[in-house]
Design a protein around this motif. Structure first.
Motif, PDB file in Angstrom:
ATOM      1  N   PHE A 161     -16.773  27.229  35.977  1.00  0.00           N
ATOM      2  CA  PHE A 161     -16.974  27.815  34.090  1.00  0.00           C
ATOM      3  C   PHE A 161     -17.537  26.252  33.409  1.00  0.00           C
ATOM      4  CE2 PHE A 161     -14.601  27.858  29.917  1.00  0.00           C
ATOM      5  CZ  PHE A 161     -15.317  28.833  29.214  1.00  0.00           C
ATOM      6  N   ILE A 162     -16.844  26.082  33.798  1.00  0.00           N
ATOM      7  CA  ILE A 162     -16.883  23.870  33.196  1.00  0.00           C
ATOM      8  C   ILE A 162     -18.374  23.761  33.706  1.00  0.00           C
ATOM      9  CG2 ILE A 162     -16.240  21.718  32.709  1.00  0.00           C
ATOM     10  CD1 ILE A 162     -13.266  22.758  33.136  1.00  0.00           C
ATOM     11  N   LEU A 163     -18.970  23.457  34.128  1.00  0.00           N
ATOM     12  CA  LEU A 163     -19.943  23.403  34.278  1.00  0.00           C
ATOM     13  C   LEU A 163     -21.268  23.976  34.441  1.00  0.00           C
ATOM     14  CD1 LEU A 163     -19.709  22.855  38.679  1.00  0.00           C
ATOM     15  CD2 LEU A 163     -21.435  20.943  37.126  1.00  0.00           C
ATOM     16  N   CYS A 164     -20.952  25.481  34.158  1.00  0.00           N
ATOM     17  CA  CYS A 164     -22.109  26.588  33.938  1.00  0.00           C
ATOM     18  C   CYS A 164     -21.889  25.875  31.801  1.00  0.00           C
ATOM     19  CB  CYS A 164     -21.677  27.693  33.732  1.00  0.00           C
ATOM     20  SG  CYS A 164     -22.558  29.224  33.423  1.00  0.00           S
ATOM     21  N   PHE A 165     -21.266  25.933  31.263  1.00  0.00           N
ATOM     22  CA  PHE A 165     -20.281  25.706  29.811  1.00  0.00           C
ATOM     23  C   PHE A 165     -20.816  24.758  29.487  1.00  0.00           C
ATOM     24  CE2 PHE A 165     -18.070  26.185  26.511  1.00  0.00           C
ATOM     25  CZ  PHE A 165     -18.796  27.097  25.241  1.00  0.00           C
ATOM     26  N   SER A 166     -20.680  23.717  30.058  1.00  0.00           N
ATOM     27  CA  SER A 166     -21.524  22.088  30.058  1.00  0.00           C
ATOM     28  C   SER A 166     -22.765  21.739  29.838  1.00  0.00           C
ATOM     29  CB  SER A 166     -20.266  20.875  30.570  1.00  0.00           C
ATOM     30  OG  SER A 166     -20.667  21.298  31.754  1.00  0.00           O
ATOM     31  N   ASN A 167     -23.467  22.283  30.903  1.00  0.00           N
ATOM     32  CA  ASN A 167     -24.827  21.814  31.471  1.00  0.00           C
ATOM     33  C   ASN A 167     -25.708  22.947  29.648  1.00  0.00           C
ATOM     34  OD1 ASN A 167     -24.644  20.721  33.779  1.00  0.00           O
ATOM     35  ND2 ASN A 167     -25.131  22.665  35.213  1.00  0.00           N
ATOM     36  N   THR A 168     -24.751  23.831  29.733  1.00  0.00           N
ATOM     37  CA  THR A 168     -25.480  25.010  28.747  1.00  0.00           C
ATOM     38  C   THR A 168     -25.378  24.182  27.538  1.00  0.00           C
ATOM     39  OG1 THR A 168     -25.029  27.293  29.598  1.00  0.00           O
ATOM     40  CG2 THR A 168     -25.177  27.244  27.556  1.00  0.00           C
ATOM     41  N   LEU A 169     -24.260  23.860  26.973  1.00  0.00           N
ATOM     42  CA  LEU A 169     -24.056  22.898  25.352  1.00  0.00           C
ATOM     43  C   LEU A 169     -25.022  21.595  25.613  1.00  0.00           C
ATOM     44  CD1 LEU A 169     -20.257  23.436  24.775  1.00  0.00           C
ATOM     45  CD2 LEU A 169     -22.365  24.636  23.755  1.00  0.00           C
ATOM     46  N   ILE A 170     -25.367  21.194  26.872  1.00  0.00           N
ATOM     47  CA  ILE A 170     -26.178  19.834  26.688  1.00  0.00           C
ATOM     48  C   ILE A 170     -27.682  20.342  26.914  1.00  0.00           C
ATOM     49  CG2 ILE A 170     -26.331  18.008  28.000  1.00  0.00           C
ATOM     50  CD1 ILE A 170     -23.699  18.010  29.711  1.00  0.00           C
ATOM     51  N   SER A 171     -27.680  20.981  27.242  1.00  0.00           N
ATOM     52  CA  SER A 171     -29.442  21.866  27.295  1.00  0.00           C
ATOM     53  C   SER A 171     -29.476  22.402  25.817  1.00  0.00           C
ATOM     54  CB  SER A 171     -29.693  22.862  28.171  1.00  0.00           C
ATOM     55  OG  SER A 171     -30.553  23.122  28.373  1.00  0.00           O
ATOM     56  N   ILE A 172     -28.639  22.845  24.787  1.00  0.00           N
ATOM     57  CA  ILE A 172     -29.008  23.178  24.072  1.00  0.00           C
ATOM     58  C   ILE A 172     -29.463  22.039  23.065  1.00  0.00           C
ATOM     59  CG2 ILE A 172     -27.677  24.068  21.978  1.00  0.00           C
ATOM     60  CD1 ILE A 172     -26.317  26.792  23.781  1.00  0.00           C
ATOM     61  N   PHE A 173     -28.760  21.051  22.880  1.00  0.00           N
ATOM     62  CA  PHE A 173     -28.065  19.669  21.971  1.00  0.00           C
ATOM     63  C   PHE A 173     -29.324  18.353  22.251  1.00  0.00           C
ATOM     64  CE2 PHE A 173     -23.920  22.196  20.810  1.00  0.00           C
ATOM     65  CZ  PHE A 173     -24.364  22.322  19.967  1.00  0.00           C
ATOM     66  N   HIS A 174     -29.727  19.021  23.823  1.00  0.00           N
ATOM     67  CA  HIS A 174     -29.875  17.511  24.278  1.00  0.00           C
ATOM     68  C   HIS A 174     -31.233  16.623  23.263  1.00  0.00           C
ATOM     69  CE1 HIS A 174     -33.685  20.344  25.260  1.00  0.00           C
ATOM     70  NE2 HIS A 174     -35.093  19.326  25.338  1.00  0.00           N
ATOM     71  N   TYR A 175     -32.136  17.781  22.439  1.00  0.00           N
ATOM     72  CA  TYR A 175     -32.804  17.122  21.592  1.00  0.00           C
ATOM     73  C   TYR A 175     -31.865  16.084  20.532  1.00  0.00           C
ATOM     74  CZ  TYR A 175     -36.555  20.180  23.087  1.00  0.00           C
ATOM     75  OH  TYR A 175     -37.762  20.562  23.666  1.00  0.00           O
ATOM     76  N   TRP A 176     -30.596  16.233  20.144  1.00  0.00           N
ATOM     77  CA  TRP A 176     -29.926  15.318  19.137  1.00  0.00           C
ATOM     78  C   TRP A 176     -28.671  13.857  20.183  1.00  0.00           C
ATOM     79  CZ3 TRP A 176     -30.501  20.850  18.867  1.00  0.00           C
ATOM     80  CH2 TRP A 176     -31.732  21.140  17.962  1.00  0.00           C
ATOM     81  N   ILE A 177     -29.095  14.277  21.572  1.00  0.00           N
ATOM     82  CA  ILE A 177     -28.311  13.463  21.861  1.00  0.00           C
ATOM     83  C   ILE A 177     -29.247  12.031  22.207  1.00  0.00           C
ATOM     84  CG2 ILE A 177     -27.111  12.933  24.849  1.00  0.00           C
ATOM     85  CD1 ILE A 177     -27.012  15.473  24.598  1.00  0.00           C
TER      86      ILE A 177
END
Length: 220
Positions: free
Chosen positions: A50-66
């Motif tokens: 769950f944590i892998l899936c959710f963290s990957n998704t969030l980081i992919s969503i916000f990657h332009y702002w990181i």
């Protein structure tokens, strides 16, 4: 190659060919120390998935702002937020399960598999690929932990699915199978040193299967 086939390739590669525990040998702490029984192994594996899936998704969503200069601390903040939320929910709704897992839930924050997938995949790919990557990588971890937990539980306690009620509820007590009768648990098998032997067996089995599969495809 259509999108579905690409996702199938990603899924198969992560679960088997690039399995982080039995191929890359990354993030061995929960595998070696937390997999004393099948149920503990399954729970830790599912939480990690769950944590892998959710963290990957969030980081992919916000990657332009990181910002690239501070991306690793940001990964850790995102992962810490997810882990803390999961920890609070488990402690609130399943306190017995929380006590059974102990320190291993917060330790997921420092699991190098999650940070490695964030750095090498999620930050560079779209949401769907990142979610599939996290899900399949987590399932590969769960499968490896399941088999190691089974080996340790049989050798250490002579049982299978002990404390299944922690995961599935009170009715699951009937799932407990007693294979051997032990007056005292065989601590060497239950503790981390036994995990190293179990991991060695799993690595050997994985190597033999890969060798046979490659031999089959070379003939055909």
């Amino acid at each position: 190659m259509n999108k579905i086939n690409k996702f199938k390739i990603i899924f198969i590669n992560r679960v088997w060919e690039d399995n982080s525990l039995i191929v890359q040998l990354l993030g061995l702490c929960p595998l070696l120390a937390g997999s004393s029984t099948i149920i503990n192994s399954l729970i830790l594996g599912l939480i990690t998935t769950f944590i892998l899936c959710f963290s990957n998704t969030l980081i992919s969503i916000f990657h332009y702002w990181i910002p690239s200069e501070i991306r690793i601390p940001i990964y850790i903040i995102i992962i810490s937020f997810i882990v803390s939320t999961v920890q609070i929910l488990i402690n609130t709704y399943a306190p017995n399960l929380y006590q059974s897992l102990g320190i291993f839930i917060p330790l997921i924050v420092t699991n190098c598999i999650i940070i490695e997938r964030a750095e090498n995949y999620a930050i560079k790919n779209n949401i769907y690929k990142s979610a599939i990557d996290g899900l399949s990588m987590g399932l590969g971890i769960t499968i490896a932990m399941f088999f190691l937990g089974a080996i340790k539980e049989i050798l250490g306690q002579g049982t299978l699915f002990d404390h299944a009620d922690l995961l599935l509820g009170g009715w699951a007590k009937i799932l407990r199978i007693e294979i051997f009768k032990f007056n005292f648990p065989f601590l060497f098998a239950v503790l981390p040193p036994g995990s190293l032997i179990g991991l060695g067996l799993i690595l050997a089995i994985n190597f033999c299967i890969d060798k046979r599969v490659k031999k089959y495809f070379n003939k055909h």
